[in-house]
Design a protein around this motif. Sequence first.
Motif, PDB file in Angstrom:
ATOM      1  N   GLN A  37       0.733  -1.147  -0.102  1.00 30.24           N
ATOM      2  CA  GLN A  37      -0.062  -0.121   0.253  1.00 30.24           C
ATOM      3  C   GLN A  37       0.762   1.437   0.113  1.00 30.24           C
ATOM      4  O   GLN A  37       0.571   2.330  -0.914  1.00 30.24           O
ATOM      5  CB  GLN A  37      -0.908   0.007   1.265  1.00 30.24           C
ATOM      6  N   ASP A  82       3.742   0.545   4.317  1.00 29.56           N
ATOM      7  CA  ASP A  82       2.784  -0.075   5.186  1.00 29.56           C
ATOM      8  C   ASP A  82       2.447  -1.070   4.028  1.00 29.56           C
ATOM      9  O   ASP A  82       1.816  -0.854   2.846  1.00 29.56           O
ATOM     10  CB  ASP A  82       1.711   1.033   5.157  1.00 29.56           C
ATOM     11  N   GLU A 127       4.378  -1.293   8.803  1.00 27.47           N
ATOM     12  CA  GLU A 127       2.882  -1.265   9.227  1.00 27.47           C
ATOM     13  C   GLU A 127       2.286  -2.476   8.685  1.00 27.47           C
ATOM     14  O   GLU A 127       2.314  -3.014   7.585  1.00 27.47           O
ATOM     15  CB  GLU A 127       2.481   0.083   8.702  1.00 27.47           C
ATOM     16  N   ASP A 128       1.550  -3.039   9.564  1.00 20.11           N
ATOM     17  CA  ASP A 128       0.494  -4.261   9.179  1.00 20.11           C
ATOM     18  C   ASP A 128       1.178  -5.236   8.220  1.00 20.11           C
ATOM     19  O   ASP A 128       0.831  -5.574   7.138  1.00 20.11           O
ATOM     20  CB  ASP A 128      -0.784  -3.621   8.450  1.00 20.11           C
ATOM     21  N   ASP A 143      -1.769  -1.291  12.555  1.00 19.98           N
ATOM     22  CA  ASP A 143      -3.027  -0.509  12.193  1.00 19.98           C
ATOM     23  C   ASP A 143      -4.119  -1.052  12.220  1.00 19.98           C
ATOM     24  O   ASP A 143      -5.022  -1.412  13.291  1.00 19.98           O
ATOM     25  CB  ASP A 143      -2.561   0.323  10.688  1.00 19.98           C
ATOM     26  N   LEU A 151      -0.472   2.596  15.338  1.00 16.09           N
ATOM     27  CA  LEU A 151      -0.887   3.793  14.154  1.00 16.09           C
ATOM     28  C   LEU A 151      -2.277   4.130  15.194  1.00 16.09           C
ATOM     29  O   LEU A 151      -3.186   3.408  15.433  1.00 16.09           O
ATOM     30  CB  LEU A 151      -1.459   3.103  13.192  1.00 16.09           C
ATOM     31  N   LYS A 203      -5.533   6.301  14.840  1.00 16.95           N
ATOM     32  CA  LYS A 203      -6.366   7.235  14.115  1.00 16.95           C
ATOM     33  C   LYS A 203      -7.770   7.464  15.033  1.00 16.95           C
ATOM     34  O   LYS A 203      -8.378   6.341  15.213  1.00 16.95           O
ATOM     35  CB  LYS A 203      -7.053   6.491  12.989  1.00 16.95           C
ATOM     36  N   LYS A 222       1.580  10.480  10.235  1.00 18.11           N
ATOM     37  CA  LYS A 222       1.568   9.940   9.016  1.00 18.11           C
ATOM     38  C   LYS A 222       0.325  10.527   8.268  1.00 18.11           C
ATOM     39  O   LYS A 222      -0.638  10.419   8.925  1.00 18.11           O
ATOM     40  CB  LYS A 222       1.304   8.306   9.179  1.00 18.11           C
TER      41      LYS A 222
HETATM   42 ZN    ZN Z   1      -2.184   1.211   7.320  1.00 20.35          ZN
END
Ligand code: ZN
Length: 427
Positions: A162, A241, A284-285, A311, A334, A336, A387
Amino acid sequence: EIASVEALRVWDSRGNPTVEVAITTASGAQGRAIAPAGASRGSREALDLRDGGSKLGGMDVRKAVANVNEVIAPKLIGMDVNDQRGIDDTMIALDGTPLKSTLGGNAVVASSLAVMHTAAAAEGVPLWAHLAKKYERQPSIPLPEIQIFGGGAHASQRIDIQDFMVMVPGASDFEEVMEVTSEIFRAAGSLMTQRGGAVGVADEGGWWPSFQTNEEGLELLVEAIELAGETPGDRVVISLDIAASEFASNGKYRLGLEDRDLSSDQMIALLGKWIDTYPIASIEDPLDEDDREGTIAFTQEFGDRIQIIGDDYITTSETMLRKAAGEGACNAVLVKVNQAGTVSEMLDTFMAAEDLGYRNVISARSGETEDVSITHMSAGLGGGQLKVGSFTRSERMVKWNECLRLQNAPGMGGFAAGESLANTWWG
Ligand code: ZN
Ligand code: PGA
């Protein structure tokens, strides 16, 4: 005391409708905030309420807007705007579901963020300063993770991985991060042009990935860093990511671009090869959100060399974070706010991460707006890393530019820089 709560339907960076909430106090202070929206969402994050049907691709938010105006507003009016926790608890109780699917995560998060902005306005201070004081934090300017190539769900799964990002932990200030990143972004653009074909951008503004393999993204990124006059791994490092949940099913990882399926072990081996070959400081992930064994094994093997961010794996949930920490999965989270659904729940996760020795990376979503709440939260809470997506498009740049404004504000601390990558090969 809150005198009015009003929701408005506005539009995000993908042209989708979203919820804005404005709150006014009896003394005339006003704050507003807009709900962001993800595309590669974790299955355990707060759910946005969308109207469905054929209009606007089913993405309309009229019900969520009505929920703010008709259900949330009457409860919040009369409450003390400084009582973020009490207000958030009221909305959580009013909703009554684990994923906020009754009122809508979008309705709740925009309201919760607007409360925070209004409390700052009532005090007559900028949001970051309000947060630093209220939660007794040392404010600082965060170290950004900035996307150069955007793939996965943000580029119609054109490639599997991603985000191909850079970090500049060796920069002495935020200006330097912006300048170095801009050079790398330009260099990557000219490399893409040289290779021929149309050059466009993905959802978060990073270059559209016209690669033959996923690893080609890493090769190109290293080339771009060099073309920008940098030595990869010196001042600049790579961050990925993988967002592996997006291409995992039935315990297999489907690399569509390369037409092959990997087991969890093979996926770990592939990432391990990349970690050995490229100056990667953060992933990430790396594995599917339900691949506990894989994530634990990956952390055991690489956790003392790189930052490993959960995440979709943690979805900004304190419970999930504590579970991950108990099992030795990931070493960073992460953060959010719309995954958690309220500012208070996000703060619970953020504070727990610090207690557990996990790094915090406050993050935007792929669907964003002119809202700069997260820049202020990151700076005001001394969040360490931020981010936001790429280095184009105003819904991204507005967050970086706000960091530039805040860095010289009286009372603001220094630039978080490389210390947030301590205990990795870089630090
Ligand atoms: Zn992510
Ligand atoms: P999303 O993805 O905002 O599209 O869910 C961002 C991320 O995976 O970090």
